[in-house]
Design a protein around this motif. Structure first.
Motif, PDB file in Angstrom:
ATOM      1  N   SER A   1      14.308   3.535  11.485  1.00 29.91           N
ATOM      2  CA  SER A   1      13.782   3.020  12.753  1.00 29.91           C
ATOM      3  C   SER A   1      14.396   3.735  13.956  1.00 29.91           C
ATOM      4  O   SER A   1      13.712   3.969  14.954  1.00 29.91           O
ATOM      5  CB  SER A   1      14.010   1.516  12.856  1.00 29.91           C
ATOM      6  N   THR A   2      15.672   4.087  13.866  1.00 26.36           N
ATOM      7  CA  THR A   2      16.318   4.816  14.977  1.00 26.36           C
ATOM      8  C   THR A   2      15.664   6.181  15.171  1.00 26.36           C
ATOM      9  O   THR A   2      15.350   6.578  16.302  1.00 26.36           O
ATOM     10  CB  THR A   2      17.823   4.990  14.698  1.00 26.36           C
TER      11      THR A   2
ATOM     12  N   ARG B   1      12.176   5.812  16.732  1.00 25.63           N
ATOM     13  CA  ARG B   1      12.208   5.538  18.178  1.00 25.63           C
ATOM     14  C   ARG B   1      12.448   6.814  18.982  1.00 25.63           C
ATOM     15  O   ARG B   1      11.866   7.015  20.042  1.00 25.63           O
ATOM     16  CB  ARG B   1      13.295   4.520  18.501  1.00 25.63           C
TER      17      ARG B   1
ATOM     18  N   GLY C   1      10.261   1.192  16.290  1.00 25.84           N
ATOM     19  CA  GLY C   1      10.990   1.828  15.194  1.00 25.84           C
ATOM     20  C   GLY C   1      10.086   2.336  14.108  1.00 25.84           C
ATOM     21  O   GLY C   1      10.482   2.425  12.942  1.00 25.84           O
TER      22      GLY C   1
ATOM     23  N   ARG D   1       7.102   1.694   7.871  1.00 18.84           N
ATOM     24  CA  ARG D   1       7.501   2.485   9.040  1.00 18.84           C
ATOM     25  C   ARG D   1       7.040   3.914   8.804  1.00 18.84           C
ATOM     26  O   ARG D   1       6.953   4.359   7.662  1.00 18.84           O
ATOM     27  CB  ARG D   1       9.022   2.484   9.241  1.00 18.84           C
TER      28      ARG D   1
END
Length: 457
Positions: A215-216, A219, A231, A285
């Motif tokens: 997710s980092t 982003r 994310g 994701r």
């Protein structure tokens, strides 16, 4: 009325008659403001709707603390009838809509944490609130459709309605255009494609080794604006809602700790990670990267389109043929390049629609063109987020005018259908009010309600 509903109804009545406040789950004092049938409307229900309306930029025609309770009361009437008539919506429909709304809210507010702060509820409570709202709204729509039925109108009825409209009530139809398009995607070098794939492989390796979270990275680096802020999270999605190449990957993922191999779709190159599977839906994701286009390749595509446009002007072949056999826009080439308006199921666009639904670049080019004219080549971002080169032809322009039965029959027919539907629903509400118990907290009665039958003498 079953035993549970009777107890619930009796408790609501005692509270309302005594003017007693009650405590909501979050320990904020709440109160019963309306009772409709055996259902209570709480002050917190009104506040939640007001907050939703605020984020959706909805403006009320009147005091929200009058409009919202009445809307909720009308909803209760429909829901009560839906229960009698066994009108139901599927859980799958509800879940799909809830996931879309959750994703939209998180995107608008900024994050799940900010969303919890805004509503003063936990994420689970927000999801449950939305689930109840969505289920109710969809049930109401189905009930309305059942009440209205299939309205069939003859051309004579539409003409008769139109002939009786006062001149100042005849709708003005803004300028509309019909546009054909031919696109070419600039060539992308193998080196650039390999650079993107290598970058995605590096991201996947870092996640698989536990050096950072997926997710980092999403982003910071994903080029999908719809999911990057969250994310990379897409929300629970059905297979049919995804392009096949993407669905084939995410629906075959089994380990939530591992990242997929790099794969390609019409949007670009991706890596994906499984979050959760629920039946035939999956939450995932992903990170999207698009290869960068070199200016020399853009210039080459523009030059090719310029040559195609010249050949069409010289009658070597038609725009229709070029759109069918040369254009790389798969959404239009089977229809001779004619753009379709998804909002009206026609090929006509108001200029604002053309800019919003297709491209501001197309709208800017078309604005000053003459019917039959072919534009100079230009660049635009297509519906897949890719930079492409294009030429357009203005097939037709219908200047702004007051509606006429010959030019705008379908629009006028839709107006008459909507009016008949509204009349049926209003009549039904008035009749339903007469046979439904309604009591309103004295502090909430001083309103100019749309339907006068709520307060019975």
């Amino acid at each position: 009325m079953n035993k549970f509903k009777f107890i619930k109804f009796y408790a609501c009545m005692l509270l309302l008659l005594a003017g007693v406040s009650v405590y909501a789950q979050n320990n904020v004092i709440d109160e019963v403001v309306w009772v409709v049938g055996d259902e209570a409307i709480l002050k917190s229900d009104v506040e939640n709707e007001r907050l939703n309306a605020q984020y959706e930029n909805r403006h009320f025609d009147g005091d929200p603390y009058c409009v919202i309770p009445e809307e909720l009361a009308i909803q209760k009437l429909y829901l009560h009838q839906a229960e009698i008539d066994s009108v139901m919506v599927s859980d799958q429909e509800v879940i799909q809509e809830v996931e879309q709304r959750i994703a939209w809210l998180a995107d608008q507010i900024g994050s799940k944490e900010k969303m919890e702060e805004y509503y003063n509820k936990s994420y689970t409570q927000i999801r449950e609130m939305l689930r109840e709202n969505v289920k109710s709204q969809k049930t109401v729509v189905q009930m309305q459709q059942k009440i209205v039925g299939d309205i069939k109108l003859t051309p004579a009825e539409v003409r008769n309605y139109f002939s009786k409209l006062p001149q100042d009530s005849i709708p003005f139809i803004p300028t509309q255009v019909e546009v054909q398009i031919i696109t070419q995607e600039p060539k992308i070098s193998e080196e650039e494609i390999e650079r993107v794939k290598s970058q995605l492989r590096e991201y996947a390796d870092r996640v698989n080794k536990g050096e950072t979270s997926f997710s980092t990275l999403a982003r910071f680096y994903s080029e999908d604006p719809g999911t990057a802020r969250r994310g990379g999270e897409g929300g629970f999605t059905g297979r049919g809602e995804l392009v096949p190449e993407f669905a084939n990957v995410v629906f075959n993922l089994t380990d939530t700790k591992k990242v997929s191999k790099v794969f390609e779709t019409e949007f670009g190159y991706h890596i994906a990670q499984l979050i959760e599977k629920r039946g035939d839906r999956v939450n995932y994701r992903h990170i999207l990267l698009r290869p960068k286009v070199d200016q020399k390749d853009i210039d080459a595509a523009l030059a090719r389109l310029d040559s195609i446009a010249d050949d069409i002007r010289k009658n070597k072949f038609t725009f229709d043929d070029a759109a069918t056999w040369i254009s790389q826009d798969k959404d239009t080439r089977n229809n001779h390049g004619l753009l379709a308006n998804p909002q009206s199921s026609t090929s006509r666009f108001e200029m604002q629609q053309l800019a919003g639904l297709i491209s501001q670049d197309v709208a800017k080019v078309v604005e000053n063109m003459q019917i039959g004219e072919i534009s100079k080549p230009f660049t635009m971002i297509n519906s897949k987020g890719k930079q492409v080169c294009a030429i357009v032809k203005l097939k037709n322009r219908i200047d702004g005018h007051k509606a006429t039965i010959t030019e705008d029959y379908q629009r006028l027919k839709a107006m008459v259908t909507a009016k008949r539907s509204e009349e049926k629903l209003q009549k039904w509400i008035v009749e339903k009010q007469k046979n439904t118990y309604v009591r309103i907290n004295p502090d909430w009665r001083n309103c100019d309600f749309k339907y006068s039958g709520w307060i019975k003498n």
